[in-house]
Design an enzyme around this catalytic site. Structure first.
Site, PDB file in Angstrom:
ATOM      1  N   TRP A 154      -0.341  -6.972  -6.628  1.00  0.00           N
ATOM      2  CA  TRP A 154      -0.624  -6.014  -7.696  1.00  0.00           C
ATOM      3  C   TRP A 154       0.585  -5.130  -8.028  1.00  0.00           C
ATOM      4  O   TRP A 154       0.815  -4.790  -9.201  1.00  0.00           O
ATOM      5  CB  TRP A 154      -1.852  -5.166  -7.355  1.00  0.00           C
ATOM      6  N   ASN A 155       1.375  -4.767  -7.020  1.00  0.00           N
ATOM      7  CA  ASN A 155       2.555  -3.940  -7.333  1.00  0.00           C
ATOM      8  C   ASN A 155       3.554  -4.729  -8.157  1.00  0.00           C
ATOM      9  O   ASN A 155       4.094  -4.222  -9.149  1.00  0.00           O
ATOM     10  CB  ASN A 155       3.209  -3.423  -6.051  1.00  0.00           C
ATOM     11  N   GLN A 178      -4.357 -12.044  -5.773  1.00  0.00           N
ATOM     12  CA  GLN A 178      -3.241 -12.590  -6.558  1.00  0.00           C
ATOM     13  C   GLN A 178      -3.718 -13.654  -7.547  1.00  0.00           C
ATOM     14  O   GLN A 178      -3.173 -13.797  -8.642  1.00  0.00           O
ATOM     15  CB  GLN A 178      -2.193 -13.181  -5.601  1.00  0.00           C
ATOM     16  N   HIS A 238       0.838  -1.209   0.000  1.00  0.00           N
ATOM     17  CA  HIS A 238       0.000   0.000   0.000  1.00  0.00           C
ATOM     18  C   HIS A 238       0.869   1.253   0.000  1.00  0.00           C
ATOM     19  O   HIS A 238       0.625   2.184  -0.756  1.00  0.00           O
ATOM     20  CB  HIS A 238      -0.915  -0.007   1.226  1.00  0.00           C
ATOM     21  N   ASP A 240      -6.306   5.651   1.180  1.00  0.00           N
ATOM     22  CA  ASP A 240      -6.267   4.269   0.736  1.00  0.00           C
ATOM     23  C   ASP A 240      -7.699   3.751   0.789  1.00  0.00           C
ATOM     24  O   ASP A 240      -8.368   3.881   1.832  1.00  0.00           O
ATOM     25  CB  ASP A 240      -5.370   3.504   1.741  1.00  0.00           C
TER      26      ASP A 240
HETATM   27  O1  LIG Z   1      12.608  -8.048  -2.194  1.00  0.00           O
HETATM   28  C1  LIG Z   1      11.632  -7.323  -2.460  1.00  0.00           C
HETATM   29  C2  LIG Z   1      10.307  -7.797  -2.552  1.00  0.00           C
HETATM   30  C3  LIG Z   1       9.302  -6.894  -2.835  1.00  0.00           C
HETATM   31  N1  LIG Z   1       9.591  -5.577  -3.010  1.00  0.00           N
HETATM   32  C4  LIG Z   1       8.518  -4.608  -3.290  1.00  0.00           C
HETATM   33  O2  LIG Z   1       7.441  -4.811  -2.391  1.00  0.00           O
HETATM   34  C5  LIG Z   1       6.222  -4.550  -3.047  1.00  0.00           C
HETATM   35  C6  LIG Z   1       5.336  -5.759  -2.863  1.00  0.00           C
HETATM   36  O3  LIG Z   1       4.041  -5.451  -3.250  1.00  0.00           O
HETATM   37  P1  LIG Z   1       3.067  -6.528  -3.937  1.00  0.00           P
HETATM   38  O4  LIG Z   1       3.720  -7.160  -5.081  1.00  0.00           O
HETATM   39  O5  LIG Z   1       1.784  -5.842  -4.234  1.00  0.00           O
HETATM   40  O6  LIG Z   1       2.905  -7.669  -2.867  1.00  0.00           O
HETATM   41  P2  LIG Z   1       2.445  -7.646  -1.310  1.00  0.00           P
HETATM   42  O7  LIG Z   1       3.456  -7.020  -0.507  1.00  0.00           O
HETATM   43  O8  LIG Z   1       2.124  -9.059  -1.019  1.00  0.00           O
HETATM   44  O9  LIG Z   1       1.093  -6.772  -1.377  1.00  0.00           O
HETATM   45  C7  LIG Z   1      -0.152  -6.815  -0.711  1.00  0.00           C
HETATM   46  O10 LIG Z   1      -0.842  -5.646  -1.223  1.00  0.00           O
HETATM   47  C8  LIG Z   1      -1.093  -5.665  -2.638  1.00  0.00           C
HETATM   48  C9  LIG Z   1      -1.754  -4.344  -3.004  1.00  0.00           C
HETATM   49  O11 LIG Z   1      -2.952  -4.169  -2.336  1.00  0.00           O
HETATM   50  C10 LIG Z   1      -1.938  -6.875  -3.026  1.00  0.00           C
HETATM   51  O12 LIG Z   1      -2.099  -6.927  -4.435  1.00  0.00           O
HETATM   52  C11 LIG Z   1      -1.273  -8.160  -2.523  1.00  0.00           C
HETATM   53  O13 LIG Z   1      -2.082  -9.290  -2.808  1.00  0.00           O
HETATM   54  C12 LIG Z   1      -1.019  -8.065  -1.016  1.00  0.00           C
HETATM   55  O14 LIG Z   1      -0.394  -9.240  -0.544  1.00  0.00           O
HETATM   56  C13 LIG Z   1       6.538  -4.276  -4.519  1.00  0.00           C
HETATM   57  O15 LIG Z   1       6.495  -2.890  -4.760  1.00  0.00           O
HETATM   58  C14 LIG Z   1       7.965  -4.773  -4.676  1.00  0.00           C
HETATM   59  O16 LIG Z   1       8.732  -4.038  -5.597  1.00  0.00           O
HETATM   60  C15 LIG Z   1      10.878  -5.123  -2.940  1.00  0.00           C
HETATM   61  O17 LIG Z   1      11.162  -3.939  -3.119  1.00  0.00           O
HETATM   62  N2  LIG Z   1      11.857  -6.011  -2.660  1.00  0.00           N
END
Ligand SMILES: O=c1ccn([C@@H]2O[C@H](COP(=O)(O)OP(=O)(O)O[C@H]3O[C@H](CO)[C@@H](O)[C@H](O)[C@H]3O)[C@@H](O)[C@H]2O)c(=O)[nH]1
Length: 460
Positions: A349-350, A371, A17, A109
């Site tokens: 989603w990111n 997901q 988020h 949000d």
């Molecule tokens: O080693 C890492 C791993 C991840 N990231 C970052 O962390 C973020 C991860 O976000 P996302 O891919 O959306 O996963 P989650 O952290 O699991 O996000 C939660 O939030 C998202 C947005 O609401 C939902 O889509 C997911 O299902 C939910 O688990 C991204 O920007 C990545 O670039 C890093 O920078 N380094």
């Protein structure tokens, strides 16, 4: 004399988020808006490197010493946060006003819908910001309307402007919503729509070209719906914000040495694997992923968060001839690296937007929530990925992962997906381009509206 509107950007505490919301904050500052970013007290203390031109504030969730962890359950966490959050947000707005910093707009949000009621109470603009895919939003909206029931009885579902979805393509809660924790998360997802029809703007971290049908449909429901993404650091797309190569809000420390490891690998030779910031894998799943990566016989870089490391198989080396395991990395830098060929992803989603923006095809191993539907879109709509089959226990077996990696890395199918991913990269870039890109135009329309709103601060 210049006039700057002041936005309060309010994020749910979580990496998935805060990342897009801080990026949105940077864009607003770039367009001349003053921004205060706020999240919960505990979470804001964990954030590293928030850019100095964004003021950081916090509100209370009722758990000053440990957020979710202190609450014990997510259900208990949300119950307390929903009680304590609104008055705390009121206090913050009043504090800023007393300091001569009145707020003109709250971009909240969408997971925190009560922030809109607070905005209305102060007579200021309220903009809901969705951090998930528009199609997924539409599914949850239909649940909120009572038009889809959970658990789903039908095996297939038809919704306006969305391809027919099988039960196995729906967010996980439709299949499995047995305990209070799942119900709490589902309540959070559907609660986003409880008052959104009263929002002045409905913004979404996506881009129009990615899913035109559902964007057009959503605009009919909420005329002020606008796609303004991908909200990712500028260096990786439009390059408008100088030196913007990191979100700047990581709650985890990146192991930068992995970049050196990548530099020493041939172009297009490395499989990158990560399951995001949140979801835990069980030990069996961890073992299967470990052996699947190893047995593919390709180079791999795998992010295993510190809290997950204990589940790695005992005989699995964190550094070997072919593989490297790190606890966190700069994911965008990794995805942009020329040695990276594909992304084994949980389809958060990111991560989905990042991989599309950087033209990297995917091997989808979705775990939970949105997901599952994101994986369906990757495979069947955007055609950039392969979904790894699961067994009867819903586990991705090592052989299945190994075979998908081989298919992606060694077969014609993989080349086709790389080509498609590169086309999405080009469309994502066009969308944020200041030469008429859809997201850029939407963002400017929103910013212009802020400049004409009523409580403007005059800066001399
Ligand atoms: O080693 C890492 C791993 C991840 N990231 C970052 O962390 C973020 C991860 O976000 P996302 O891919 O959306 O996963 P989650 O952290 O699991 O996000 C939660 O939030 C998202 C947005 O609401 C939902 O889509 C997911 O299902 C939910 O688990 C991204 O920007 C990545 O670039 C890093 O920078 N380094």
């Amino acid at each position: 004399m210049a006039i700057k509107p002041h936005c309060l950007v309010l994020s749910f505490p979580g990496q998935g988020h805060i990342n897009p919301m801080i990026q949105l904050s940077k864009l607003l500052v770039h367009e001349g808006v003053k921004v205060t970013l706020a999240t919960t007290c505990f979470y804001s203390n964990t954030l590293q490197n928030v850019p100095p031109y964004i003021s950081l504030e916090s509100i209370s969730d009722g758990f000053h010493n440990g957020g979710f962890g202190e609450a014990g359950t997510f259900k208990a966490y949300l119950a307390r946060f929903w009680q304590v959050g609104p008055p705390s947000l009121v206090d913050l707005i009043e504090k800023l006003a007393k300091l001569g910093n009145p707020i003109d707009c709250i971009i909240y949000d969408s997971a925190l819908p009560w922030a809109l009621d607070v905005a209305k109470r102060f007579g200021i603009v309220g903009a809901s910001y969705f951090t998930q895919n528009t199609a997924v939003n539409s599914i949850y909206y239909h649940v909120q309307l009572g038009k889809i029931k959970v658990p789903l009885i039908e095996s297939e579902i038809s919704l306006p402007s969305i391809p027919k979805l099988q039960l196995c393509d729906m967010p996980s809660f439709f299949n499995n919503c047995e305990d209070d924790e799942d119900l709490a998360v589902l309540g959070l997802a559907t609660g986003q729509f409880s008052n959104v029809n009263k929002a002045d703007w409905v913004l979404c971290n996506s881009f129009y070209e990615l899913d035109k049908e559902v964007a057009d449909w959503t605009m009919k429901i909420w005329p002020k719906f606008r796609t303004i993404g991908p909200n990712i650091p500028s260096v990786f797309l439009d390059k408008r914000i100088k030196d913007d190569e990191d979100y700047g809000a990581a709650a985890f420390k990146s192991e930068e040495e992995c970049m050196e490891w990548l530099h020493n690998k041939p172009n297009g030779s490395v499989v990158y694997a990560s399951f995001g910031s949140l979801v835990p894998l069980d030990e069996e799943q961890m073992r299967e992923i470990a052996y699947g990566l190893r047995d593919s016989n390709h180079y791999f870089l795998w992010v295993v968060r510190t809290s997950e490391e204990i589940k790695l198989p005992k005989d699995f080396a964190k550094k070997s001839e072919k593989g490297l395991v790190v606890t966190w990395c700069s994911q965008l830098k990794v995805l942009a690296h020329e040695s990276v060929a594909c992304f084994v992803t949980h389809c958060g989603w990111n991560s989905t937007l990042e991989t599309l923006s950087l033209g990297v095809p995917t091997i989808a191993v979705p775990q939970w929530s949105d997901q599952i539907t994101n994986a369906k879109y990757m495979v069947d709509v955007w055609k950039v990925g392969i979904r790894v089959p699961i067994d009867e226990k819903k586990i991705v077996k090592s052989e299945a992962l190994r075979d998908c990696i081989k298919e992606m890395m060694e077969c014609e199918k993989g080349k086709g997906m790389k080509k498609n991913a590169m086309e999405w990269k080009s469309l994502a870039l066009k969308a944020v381009s200041d030469e008429g890109g859809s997201s850029y135009k939407n963002m400017i329309e929103f910013v212009n509206s802020l400049f004409t709103c009523s409580q403007l601060e005059v800066i001399t």
